[in-house]
Design a protein around this motif. Sequence first.
Motif, mmCIF file in Angstrom:
data_model
loop_
_atom_site.group_PDB
_atom_site.id
_atom_site.type_symbol
_atom_site.label_atom_id
_atom_site.label_comp_id
_atom_site.label_asym_id
_atom_site.label_seq_id
_atom_site.Cartn_x
_atom_site.Cartn_y
_atom_site.Cartn_z
ATOM 1 N N SER A 291 -33.891 -19.964 27.987
ATOM 2 C CA SER A 291 -35.237 -19.802 28.505
ATOM 3 C C SER A 291 -35.729 -18.415 28.141
ATOM 4 C CB SER A 291 -35.199 -19.968 30.024
ATOM 5 O OG SER A 291 -36.301 -19.338 30.617
ATOM 6 N N SER B 158 -32.647 -16.232 29.500
ATOM 7 C CA SER B 158 -31.561 -16.644 30.390
ATOM 8 C C SER B 158 -31.063 -18.026 30.017
ATOM 9 C CB SER B 158 -32.042 -16.631 31.843
ATOM 10 O OG SER B 158 -33.160 -17.477 32.015
ATOM 11 N N THR C 52 -27.802 -21.035 31.292
ATOM 12 C CA THR C 52 -26.652 -21.339 32.145
ATOM 13 C C THR C 52 -25.865 -22.494 31.555
ATOM 14 O OG1 THR C 52 -25.939 -21.748 34.418
ATOM 15 C CG2 THR C 52 -27.876 -22.931 33.694
ATOM 16 N N ASP C 53 -24.562 -22.428 31.649
ATOM 17 C CA ASP C 53 -23.699 -23.497 31.151
ATOM 18 C C ASP C 53 -22.353 -23.408 31.858
ATOM 19 O OD1 ASP C 53 -23.018 -25.710 29.717
ATOM 20 O OD2 ASP C 53 -23.170 -24.774 27.754
ATOM 21 N N PHE C 54 -21.810 -24.544 32.199
ATOM 22 C CA PHE C 54 -20.460 -24.584 32.791
ATOM 23 C C PHE C 54 -19.885 -25.961 32.514
ATOM 24 C CE2 PHE C 54 -23.605 -25.720 35.939
ATOM 25 C CZ PHE C 54 -23.107 -26.886 36.477
ATOM 26 N N LEU D 54 -23.592 -13.950 35.552
ATOM 27 C CA LEU D 54 -23.096 -14.454 36.830
ATOM 28 C C LEU D 54 -22.115 -15.586 36.532
ATOM 29 C CD1 LEU D 54 -26.466 -14.648 38.835
ATOM 30 C CD2 LEU D 54 -24.846 -12.744 38.698
ATOM 31 N N ILE E 230 -19.828 -18.907 37.300
ATOM 32 C CA ILE E 230 -19.820 -20.148 38.081
ATOM 33 C C ILE E 230 -18.420 -20.743 37.996
ATOM 34 C CG2 ILE E 230 -20.651 -22.534 38.087
ATOM 35 C CD1 ILE E 230 -23.373 -21.379 37.155
ATOM 36 N N THR F 171 -24.119 -17.937 34.120
ATOM 37 C CA THR F 171 -25.486 -17.707 33.653
ATOM 38 C C THR F 171 -25.511 -16.356 32.956
ATOM 39 O OG1 THR F 171 -26.397 -18.951 35.519
ATOM 40 C CG2 THR F 171 -27.903 -17.499 34.344
ATOM 41 N N MET G 198 -27.891 -13.454 30.998
ATOM 42 C CA MET G 198 -29.283 -13.002 31.012
ATOM 43 C C MET G 198 -29.475 -11.778 30.138
ATOM 44 S SD MET G 198 -29.572 -13.198 35.076
ATOM 45 C CE MET G 198 -27.797 -13.344 35.185
ATOM 46 N N LEU H 114 -32.811 -5.679 36.491
ATOM 47 C CA LEU H 114 -32.717 -7.141 36.508
ATOM 48 C C LEU H 114 -31.941 -7.566 37.755
ATOM 49 C CD1 LEU H 114 -32.965 -9.987 35.341
ATOM 50 C CD2 LEU H 114 -30.958 -9.526 33.921
ATOM 51 N N THR I 214 -26.882 -16.565 41.849
ATOM 52 C CA THR I 214 -26.652 -17.993 41.612
ATOM 53 C C THR I 214 -26.017 -18.624 42.832
ATOM 54 O OG1 THR I 214 -25.757 -19.606 40.053
ATOM 55 C CG2 THR I 214 -24.361 -17.721 40.518
ATOM 56 N N PHE J 186 -25.080 -22.833 44.385
ATOM 57 C CA PHE J 186 -25.241 -24.292 44.325
ATOM 58 C C PHE J 186 -24.240 -24.893 45.291
ATOM 59 C CE2 PHE J 186 -22.331 -22.877 41.087
ATOM 60 C CZ PHE J 186 -21.234 -23.709 41.237
ATOM 61 N N LEU K 253 -33.102 -21.094 36.694
ATOM 62 C CA LEU K 253 -32.378 -22.134 35.954
ATOM 63 C C LEU K 253 -31.734 -23.056 36.984
ATOM 64 C CD1 LEU K 253 -30.617 -19.922 33.237
ATOM 65 C CD2 LEU K 253 -32.842 -21.068 33.114
ATOM 66 N N THR L 299 -37.111 -23.104 34.330
ATOM 67 C CA THR L 299 -37.271 -23.028 32.869
ATOM 68 C C THR L 299 -36.022 -23.465 32.116
ATOM 69 O OG1 THR L 299 -36.504 -20.746 32.760
ATOM 70 C CG2 THR L 299 -38.861 -21.081 33.121
ATOM 71 N N GLN M 112 -28.465 -26.634 33.623
ATOM 72 C CA GLN M 112 -27.350 -27.421 33.101
ATOM 73 C C GLN M 112 -27.163 -28.615 34.018
ATOM 74 O OE1 GLN M 112 -25.242 -28.129 30.798
ATOM 75 N NE2 GLN M 112 -23.104 -27.872 31.330
ATOM 76 N N THR N 293 -29.805 -20.588 39.359
ATOM 77 C CA THR N 293 -29.776 -19.142 39.227
ATOM 78 C C THR N 293 -31.215 -18.649 39.278
ATOM 79 O OG1 THR N 293 -27.812 -19.247 37.824
ATOM 80 C CG2 THR N 293 -29.075 -17.209 37.778
ATOM 81 N N MET O 250 -33.802 -15.293 39.013
ATOM 82 C CA MET O 250 -33.822 -13.976 38.389
ATOM 83 C C MET O 250 -35.159 -13.296 38.588
ATOM 84 S SD MET O 250 -32.270 -15.390 34.888
ATOM 85 C CE MET O 250 -32.584 -17.064 35.444
#
Lengths: 366, 366
Positions: A61, A74, A76-78, A113, A115, A165, A167, B72, B76, B78, B113, B150, B153, B165, B167
Amino acid sequence: MKDCIPPLKEPKTSQFEPQSVGCKIPQVELEGLLERCLTDHSCQESDPPPSFCQGIGSDCSLQPSGVPDVFLASTTDFFYPLVEDPYVMGKIGATNVLSDLYAAGITSCTNVLMILAGSSDMPLEERRIVLELMIKGFSDQVEKAGSKVTGGQTIFNPWPMIGGTAMSVVPKGELVQLSESQVGDILVLTKPLGTQVAVNLHQWLVSKPDLWKQVEGVTDEGEVLWAYDVATESMQRLNRTAAILMKKYNAHAATDVTGFGILGHAKNLARQQRRHVTFVLECLPCIKGMAKVDGWVRQGDRFQLRRGLSAETSGGLLIAFPVDNVEGFLNEIYLEEGWRSFVVGRVVDGNRDAYVKEPIEIIDVE
Amino acid sequence: MKDCIPPLKEPKTSQFEPQSVGCKIPQVELEGLLERCLTDHSCQESDPPPSFCQGIGSDCSLQPSGVPDVFLASTTDFFYPLVEDPYVMGKIGATNVLSDLYAAGITSCTNVLMILAGSSDMPLEERRIVLELMIKGFSDQVEKAGSKVTGGQTIFNPWPMIGGTAMSVVPKGELVQLSESQVGDILVLTKPLGTQVAVNLHQWLVSKPDLWKQVEGVTDEGEVLWAYDVATESMQRLNRTAAILMKKYNAHAATDVTGFGILGHAKNLARQQRRHVTFVLECLPCIKGMAKVDGWVRQGDRFQLRRGLSAETSGGLLIAFPVDNVEGFLNEIYLEEGWRSFVVGRVVDGNRDAYVKEPIEIIDVE
């Protein structure tokens, strides 16, 4: 779940057993959902450059930050573990999440960050060891990339998870335009394909004799162990050098190859181009021995590597270069990293799509 | 897993069944891990203000961005569903992740995100409906907060998940110092406690008759249904107004109350103070009827609400104000939002710790 091998479901109490693949919701299902729920901002041919488009399927993004001429990138993926070593898994998780910034030409990460999920099925002491090693691997790799882990979220889950994540705060002048490919550009890939085939075959070899039987005779233990080692190394290799060099050699477009396979990501990238171009994938460099198993597994198209649809984890960058810049890039990245990159296709006139040329040429990468 | 009620493990194929609590790794286990693996940057008394400290346990990460005088902030979070309605669950997930920015006095979010898991045990069509509603709820709430989703995952998981997440790119001049509490300050809480007690009792009432039996006679169906509605509303209430007003009334310290309970977060906040102070919690405002069940559940201290350790989801802000500013804050937030805030304790001389005064006064909030 056709192009997604379901993770193991047995409780894992005695070891850190890999979960096969980062089991993403299938691309078509996901895009339908997101298109109905979120706003798309893909490029239009009428958009004047510089245009920093934000289509659904973008690698990361990119947002105006509110501070003039400063953007926030930014991603995010896990996913679930796919190698046995928790430390290495942490490194792969970090490499993978940073990759989306690099694919956007952003080579400096402000912070990450983390996860993390510890398995709720694991005994406490074992879970502690696994979590500590995953955190350490993740954190070490982020530091290697010149950034740091500054927070995150850790939960229990039946399956362990690792990711994060990433950034970056980016002055506008440092943004790269990656929707500018044009007819005649050459497509380059910086890592061989087949990481998840290797990971799956390895899992079959060590713990799934019924599945292993169907590829016995097509491949063998030595080949699979070698491919698994190559895949494990490849998934830990940061795409940062590739990102630095793709800017130096004036790339017109780039993405990284992950869960949707090279073709899925090529299609995403094509859709975001300003001009009416199509990406043709003419050959697929694959970790040696991985492509030939496609026709031999029980569900004929399970891996779909030869069709460009096999999921990759922490794959390479797919980059469109002006034809005159390709050789310089290929030489310099090899000198810097000791890994070969590959010419995999070209950009032709078209309708913002991508396809794999039939019959496809497979390069077995040793 | 003592202070964490394990999520349900049965495959969920026929409905969007809530998973009880956002099952965090216990605070002590997690802090040990993080302290061994990551660098701590807690405040020291010798630090001159302005000091923007980044101790382990901070609500959000605050990093110099590389652009001069621009920071910044990121966070995060969840968890697993804890109400039946996927749309409402999406809203709660968004409210919860934004809360960590607000707790740091950051009232403008650049982008979010989304982190999402669809249940691998759900039939395709049902999963699609649930995912679409969760995305919509999440996205609507982020827009209500003046920001936008924006990217993100989406994966398969045995248990559904929602979060993200958040920001914010923040000019240095807009940062608030929240490590400046001093002896004599008053502690205020902006939402009643007991959200997860209400959610759990409700789950027992509708689908766990064995567990419900142990509180029958202590509470009743009407009280639990009412408490569940209040909790559901409370968890959807953005802490944004509270954050704007805490700056207006010159707060010295603040945090939000979530997975570690009011005491856990008070301890985190105390540890990050520049001066040698201790936070004393003198009364606990709880959703009516929730505190009395503590002594009646099978494992005597399962909820631990009276000890300040019951996990909250999307809880309120806990804020230390100079004594003269408390009345103004309490009046203005009530006028703006129609929800009462509560004086819950005071700041005394101490060793950067927090405790619940015995015997604790419980306020039943109607």
